[in-house]
Design an enzyme around this catalytic site. Sequence first.
Site, short mmCIF file in Angstrom:
data_model
loop_
_atom_site.label_atom_id
_atom_site.label_comp_id
_atom_site.label_asym_id
_atom_site.label_seq_id
_atom_site.Cartn_x
_atom_site.Cartn_y
_atom_site.Cartn_z
N GLU A 117 -20.91 9.93 -10.36
CA GLU A 117 -22.06 9.01 -10.57
C GLU A 117 -22.85 8.77 -9.29
O GLU A 117 -23.32 7.67 -9.01
CB GLU A 117 -21.62 7.71 -11.25
CG GLU A 117 -21.08 8.01 -12.64
CD GLU A 117 -21.28 6.94 -13.67
OE1 GLU A 117 -22.16 6.09 -13.49
OE2 GLU A 117 -20.56 6.99 -14.67
N SER A 168 -21.16 8.96 -2.25
CA SER A 168 -21.49 7.87 -1.32
C SER A 168 -22.77 8.19 -0.56
O SER A 168 -23.58 7.31 -0.26
CB SER A 168 -20.33 7.65 -0.34
OG SER A 168 -19.24 7.05 -1.02
N GLY A 213 -25.95 19.07 -8.93
CA GLY A 213 -25.02 17.94 -8.86
C GLY A 213 -25.77 16.76 -8.27
O GLY A 213 -26.46 16.03 -8.99
N1 CAA Z 1 -35.29 4.56 -12.12
C1 CAA Z 1 -36.44 5.11 -12.59
N2 CAA Z 1 -37.02 6.19 -12.02
C2 CAA Z 1 -36.41 6.73 -10.97
C3 CAA Z 1 -35.21 6.20 -10.43
C4 CAA Z 1 -34.66 5.06 -11.05
N3 CAA Z 1 -33.54 4.53 -10.61
N4 CAA Z 1 -34.84 6.95 -9.36
C5 CAA Z 1 -35.77 7.91 -9.23
N5 CAA Z 1 -36.72 7.77 -10.19
C6 CAA Z 1 -37.91 8.56 -10.40
C7 CAA Z 1 -38.81 8.57 -9.17
O1 CAA Z 1 -39.68 7.45 -9.17
C8 CAA Z 1 -39.54 9.89 -9.35
O2 CAA Z 1 -40.57 9.73 -10.30
P1 CAA Z 1 -42.14 9.95 -9.89
O3 CAA Z 1 -42.24 11.37 -9.40
O4 CAA Z 1 -42.88 9.69 -11.16
O5 CAA Z 1 -42.43 8.94 -8.82
C9 CAA Z 1 -38.50 10.78 -9.99
O6 CAA Z 1 -37.54 9.93 -10.60
C10 CAA Z 1 -37.80 11.68 -9.01
O7 CAA Z 1 -37.21 10.85 -8.03
P2 CAA Z 1 -37.00 11.28 -6.51
O8 CAA Z 1 -38.29 11.85 -6.00
O9 CAA Z 1 -36.41 10.13 -5.80
O10 CAA Z 1 -35.98 12.50 -6.71
P3 CAA Z 1 -34.98 13.18 -5.70
O11 CAA Z 1 -34.93 14.61 -6.03
O12 CAA Z 1 -35.33 12.79 -4.29
O13 CAA Z 1 -33.54 12.59 -6.13
C11 CAA Z 1 -31.72 11.08 -6.38
C12 CAA Z 1 -33.23 11.31 -6.42
C13 CAA Z 1 -31.56 9.57 -6.30
C14 CAA Z 1 -31.05 11.72 -5.18
C15 CAA Z 1 -31.12 11.62 -7.70
O14 CAA Z 1 -31.26 13.02 -7.79
C16 CAA Z 1 -29.66 11.24 -7.89
O15 CAA Z 1 -29.34 10.10 -8.26
N6 CAA Z 1 -28.72 12.20 -7.71
C17 CAA Z 1 -27.30 11.98 -8.03
C18 CAA Z 1 -27.02 12.36 -9.45
C19 CAA Z 1 -25.81 11.66 -9.99
O16 CAA Z 1 -25.58 10.49 -9.76
N7 CAA Z 1 -25.05 12.39 -10.81
C20 CAA Z 1 -23.95 11.81 -11.49
C21 CAA Z 1 -23.61 12.63 -12.68
S1 CAA Z 1 -23.04 11.68 -14.05
C22 CAA Z 1 -21.41 11.33 -13.77
O17 CAA Z 1 -20.88 11.53 -12.72
C23 CAA Z 1 -20.73 10.71 -14.93
C24 CAA Z 1 -19.25 10.79 -14.89
O18 CAA Z 1 -18.68 11.82 -15.10
C25 CAA Z 1 -18.46 9.60 -14.66
#
Ligand code: CAA
Length: 379
Positions: free
Chosen positions: A363, A366, A131
Site C-alpha cells: 500500500e 515507506s 509497483g
Molecule cells: N487523490 C486524488 N488524486 C490524486 C491523489 C490522491 N491522493 N494522488 C495523486 N492524484 C492525482 C494527481 O493530482 C494527478 O492528477 P492530475 O494530473 O490531474 O493533477 C495524478 O493523480 C497523478 O499524480 P502524480 O503526478 O502525483 O503521479 P506520480 O506518478 O508522481 O505518482 C504516487 C504518485 C503517489 C507516487 C503514486 O504512484 C503512488 O501512490 N504509488 C504507490 C502505489 C501503491 O501504493 N501501491 C499499493 C498497491 S495496493 C496494495 O498494496 C494492497 C495490498 O495488497 C494490501
Amino acid sequence: MNFEFTEEQLMIRDAARDFAQRELLPGVIERDDKATYPTEQVKRLGELGFLGMLVGLEYDGGGMDTISYVLAMEEISKVDSSVSVIMSVNNSLVCWGVEKYGTEAQKQKYLKPMARGEKIGAFLLSEPEAGSDATSQRTTAVDMGDHYLVNGTKNWITNGKSASTYIVMAQTHSELKHKGINVLIVDAKSEGISVGPHENKMGMRASDTCSVMFNNVKVPKENRLGEEGFGFKLAMKSLEGGRIGIASQALGIASGAYELALKYAQERKAFGKEIIQHQAIAFKLADMAVEIEAARFFCLKAAWLKDQGKPYGHASAMAKLYAAETAMKVTTEAVQIHGGYGYVKEYHVERLMRDAKLTQIYEGTSEIQKIVISRGLIA
Ligand code: CAA
C-alpha cells in the site's frame, strides 16, 4: 479535543480483542508455517461484521466509524495480520470505492455481499512493472462499445485467489497517460481470468497473494466504477483510506510484540533479577511504549479526519510511514528481549517481525509515503 473513546468504540475494540484471542491465536503459528489460508477465521470475521464494518447500514455494512476500525485492526493485528490484511483490503480498498463512486446497481450487486462478508474483494493495481510507479499501467481495457476487453497481468494481489470481486485498474487511452486509466468491477469467475500460484512469502504467509492474468476478458460497460478516465484518482483516493488500515495493522503488530516482550521481561530472570530490572531492557521497553503511543495517535488522527469529512491523505501517509517503521523497530527489539527464545516460532515475536516488514512495503512503500508527505508540504 477529546481523547476518550465512546462506549460503542470500546465495545467494538473489546469484541475484536476477544475474537483475536479466542479464535485467531490458536493455530496462528501453524497457519503461518504451512501458509494455510484462514478460511474458517475469515468466515467468522464476516459473521462478526468486521469485513464490512465501514460500509453504511443501508448496504448491509456495520455503519461504524474509522476510529472503531483502527481499534479493531489493532487488536486483530496483534495476533494475526494475515487475517487483518483481508479485513483492511475488503473494507478500505474495495468496499469504500464501490460505496463512494458506484451506481446503485453496482452497490446492490457487488457491495452488499462483500459488506455482509459473504464474498470478499481484491484491489488489482500493482503489475510486474508498475509497483511504486502506479501510473505505468500496462493492463489494457479496450472500449468495444458495450463492453471492455481486458488483457494484462496483475501482481502481488492480496485475496487474488479467494476474492469473488476484483477492482481492476486498466489503461483505456494510453495516449492520455494516467487520465486514460479506468477502474472496472470484474467478476473473478469471468472467462479468460487465470490465477497464479500462492506466493511463498517471508511474512503474512497465510494471506492469499498471487498474480492474476487477464486474457481477452469481457467486462460489461456498466461495470466501470466512476467516470471515464477517473480510474487513477479513484485508486489513489482508495489508498488514502487503505493506508489508515495498514497503519493500524502495523500499530497492532508493534503493540502485540511489545505486550509479549513486556510480559517476558517480567518473568525471565538473569543475573539474579527479572530482566526488566536491568536498565538495558527497561529502556528498550520505554522506547517501544513511546513509539507505539505516537503511532496510535497518528492512526487515530487520520481516522478522525476521515470521519469528520476533512482531507486525510497527508495524515494517512504519515500514519502509515510512522507506524510501519515503528512496527519494524519494535518487533526487532521484542525478538532481542526474548533472546534465543525470540528466534523460535513458539514465542510469536519472530512471526510479528516478519509480518512487520511487509507494512513498510505494501500500500505504498515507506519511500512512497515520503513522496506523498513531502509533496503535501509544498504550498
Ligand atoms: N487523490 C486524488 N488524486 C490524486 C491523489 C490522491 N491522493 N494522488 C495523486 N492524484 C492525482 C494527481 O493530482 C494527478 O492528477 P492530475 O494530473 O490531474 O493533477 C495524478 O493523480 C497523478 O499524480 P502524480 O503526478 O502525483 O503521479 P506520480 O506518478 O508522481 O505518482 C504516487 C504518485 C503517489 C507516487 C503514486 O504512484 C503512488 O501512490 N504509488 C504507490 C502505489 C501503491 O501504493 N501501491 C499499493 C498497491 S495496493 C496494495 O498494496 C494492497 C495490498 O495488497 C494490501
